[in-house]
Scaffold this active site. Structure first.
Site, PDB file in Angstrom:
ATOM      1  N   GLU A   7      -9.852  -2.135   5.332  1.00  0.00           N
ATOM      2  CA  GLU A   7     -10.669  -1.666   7.035  1.00  0.00           C
ATOM      3  C   GLU A   7     -11.361  -2.500   6.771  1.00  0.00           C
ATOM      4  O   GLU A   7     -12.284  -3.287   5.970  1.00  0.00           O
ATOM      5  CB  GLU A   7     -10.779  -0.267   6.758  1.00  0.00           C
ATOM      6  CG  GLU A   7      -9.304   0.625   6.852  1.00  0.00           C
ATOM      7  CD  GLU A   7      -8.813   1.062   8.236  1.00  0.00           C
ATOM      8  OE1 GLU A   7      -8.547   0.213   8.684  1.00  0.00           O
ATOM      9  OE2 GLU A   7      -7.928   2.408   7.956  1.00  0.00           O
ATOM     10  N   HIS A  51      -7.237  -4.943  10.519  1.00  0.00           N
ATOM     11  CA  HIS A  51      -6.870  -4.254   8.995  1.00  0.00           C
ATOM     12  C   HIS A  51      -5.879  -5.108   8.397  1.00  0.00           C
ATOM     13  O   HIS A  51      -4.525  -5.109   9.207  1.00  0.00           O
ATOM     14  CB  HIS A  51      -7.161  -2.506   8.617  1.00  0.00           C
ATOM     15  CG  HIS A  51      -6.153  -2.365   8.848  1.00  0.00           C
ATOM     16  ND1 HIS A  51      -5.979  -1.413   9.876  1.00  0.00           N
ATOM     17  CD2 HIS A  51      -4.191  -2.135   9.421  1.00  0.00           C
ATOM     18  CE1 HIS A  51      -3.981  -0.300   9.560  1.00  0.00           C
ATOM     19  NE2 HIS A  51      -3.989  -1.167   9.396  1.00  0.00           N
ATOM     20  N   ASN A  66      -7.752  -2.746  14.620  1.00  0.00           N
ATOM     21  CA  ASN A  66      -8.895  -2.625  13.338  1.00  0.00           C
ATOM     22  C   ASN A  66      -8.411  -4.328  13.342  1.00  0.00           C
ATOM     23  O   ASN A  66     -10.261  -4.420  12.536  1.00  0.00           O
ATOM     24  CB  ASN A  66      -9.446  -1.594  13.424  1.00  0.00           C
ATOM     25  CG  ASN A  66      -9.256  -1.685  12.123  1.00  0.00           C
ATOM     26  OD1 ASN A  66      -7.839  -2.086  11.859  1.00  0.00           O
ATOM     27  ND2 ASN A  66      -9.614  -0.504  11.515  1.00  0.00           N
ATOM     28  N   ASP A  95       0.832  -1.422   0.070  1.00  0.00           N
ATOM     29  CA  ASP A  95       0.160   0.037   0.080  1.00  0.00           C
ATOM     30  C   ASP A  95       0.905   1.449   0.102  1.00  0.00           C
ATOM     31  O   ASP A  95       2.274   1.597  -0.315  1.00  0.00           O
ATOM     32  CB  ASP A  95      -1.395   0.074   0.816  1.00  0.00           C
ATOM     33  CG  ASP A  95      -0.542  -0.419   2.855  1.00  0.00           C
ATOM     34  OD1 ASP A  95       1.257  -0.610   2.611  1.00  0.00           O
ATOM     35  OD2 ASP A  95      -1.516  -0.442   3.510  1.00  0.00           O
TER      36      ASP A  95
HETATM   37  C1  F6R Z   1       1.580  -1.059   5.744  1.00  0.00           C
HETATM   38  C2  F6R Z   1       0.256  -1.962   6.192  1.00  0.00           C
HETATM   39  C3  F6R Z   1      -0.400  -2.025   7.907  1.00  0.00           C
HETATM   40  C4  F6R Z   1       0.346  -2.536   8.964  1.00  0.00           C
HETATM   41  C5  F6R Z   1      -0.324  -2.518   9.811  1.00  0.00           C
HETATM   42  C6  F6R Z   1       0.217  -2.283  11.122  1.00  0.00           C
HETATM   43  O1  F6R Z   1       1.838  -2.143   4.761  1.00  0.00           O
HETATM   44  O2  F6R Z   1      -0.505  -2.849   5.299  1.00  0.00           O
HETATM   45  O3  F6R Z   1      -1.828  -2.782   7.413  1.00  0.00           O
HETATM   46  O4  F6R Z   1       0.720  -3.679   8.359  1.00  0.00           O
HETATM   47  O5  F6R Z   1      -1.588  -1.568  10.032  1.00  0.00           O
HETATM   48  O6  F6R Z   1       1.361  -1.720  11.408  1.00  0.00           O
HETATM   49  P1  F6R Z   1       2.430  -1.728  12.394  1.00  0.00           P
HETATM   50  O7  F6R Z   1       3.383  -2.301  12.201  1.00  0.00           O
HETATM   51  O8  F6R Z   1       2.796  -0.629  12.571  1.00  0.00           O
HETATM   52  O9  F6R Z   1       2.365  -1.601  13.840  1.00  0.00           O
END
Ligand code: F6R
Length: 257
Positions: free
Chosen positions: A153, A148, A146, A77
């Site tokens: 989401e 995701h 959450n 992303d």
């Molecule tokens: C990042 C992504 C997100 C993260 C998630 C966890 O490319 O797609 O889904 O993997 O938000 O983020 P951290 O690792 O910062 O807790």
């Protein structure tokens, strides 16, 4: 819409004492995949979670045991509106945390372009590029508070493809830690869809810390459905959750305690 999965699988659970051991485990998996198949196609994530794993891969490269010369990568992303040289862009993250330190061919290190003129067209082309590369062999994921995965989401459907999405309030709040002020957090992102991710041959989700325990338990033991996007991984035949004990602490088998 029918939200019931056609198949349900039990993802493997690897639970290790610390985030260091969990990162080393995933780094070993990536390194051995590259060694066995130097032209492998990897799906990569940003965020705090994969940093130690990337450091481990960089160390192996510096020691001469690992080459990315023939590897292709696709990141999950990117924020809409941030160019690749913006310090908070995911392209910039990947350059500083991995790509600039290994011998990957820049033409094969793909990150969605958050400033593409036609974002929808770019999103379709991103899925096409993954298909043309032969599909993702090994996809790395983190998980949001959450549930995701990538920026899918709650509410995201199992067949969603790469597209532009609005970020939820929870995600905006947790990502504001990387920006000087909450208003600076981009409201939209371009993300691989759940359907895109589920086409990967093998998926590994890495999670650490007690603050991820609820999302992890919901993904593995709650209902499979859009309320926790990571639960869709139970419709995938080869997914492994690699967790530290704290992230596993709300699982019913008590393995994380
Ligand atoms: C990042 C992504 C997100 C993260 C998630 C966890 O490319 O797609 O889904 O993997 O938000 O983020 P951290 O690792 O910062 O807790």
């Amino acid at each position: 819409m029918n939200q019931h999965p056609a198949h349900s699988y039990e993802p493997r659970r690897v639970i290790l004492a610390s985030h260091r051991e969990a990162s080393a485990h995933v780094a070993e998996l990536f390194a051995s995949t590259i060694e066995q198949s130097p032209q492998t196609v990897l799906g990569l994530a940003t965020g705090s979670t994969p940093i130690e794993c990337y450091n481990d891969l960089i160390r192996r490269h510096e020691q001469g045991s690992l080459s990315f010369a023939s590897v292709t990568t696709f990141n999950l992303d990117e924020y809409v509106g941030l160019a690749g040289d913006h310090p908070q862009s995911f392209r910039h993250f990947m350059q500083t945390h991995l790509f600039d330190h290994v011998d990957i061919d820049p033409a094969r290190a793909h990150v969605p372009n958050g400033v593409a003129e036609d974002l929808n067209k770019h999103a379709n082309e991103y899925d096409l590029a993954i298909r043309k590369a032969g599909g993702i062999d090994l996809q790395l994921l983190g998980i949001g508070h959450n549930g995701h995965i990538a920026f899918n989401e709650p509410g995201a459907s199992a067949d969603s493809q790469t597209r532009v999405v609005n970020l939820s309030l929870t995600t905006l709040e947790s990502n504001s830690r990387f920006f000087n002020s909450p208003e600076k957090v981009p409201r939209r992102a371009i993300t691989m869809g759940i359907g895109t991710i589920l086409k990967s041959a093998k998926i590994v989700l890495l999670a650490f810390g007690e603050d991820k325990a609820k999302a992890v338990a919901g993904a593995l033991e709650g209902p499979v459905g859009p309320q926790n996007p990571a639960s869709w991984l139970r419709t995938h035949v080869d997914t492994t959750f690699v967790l530290d004990a704290a992230a596993a602490s709300q699982l019913s088998d008590g393995t994380g305690i």
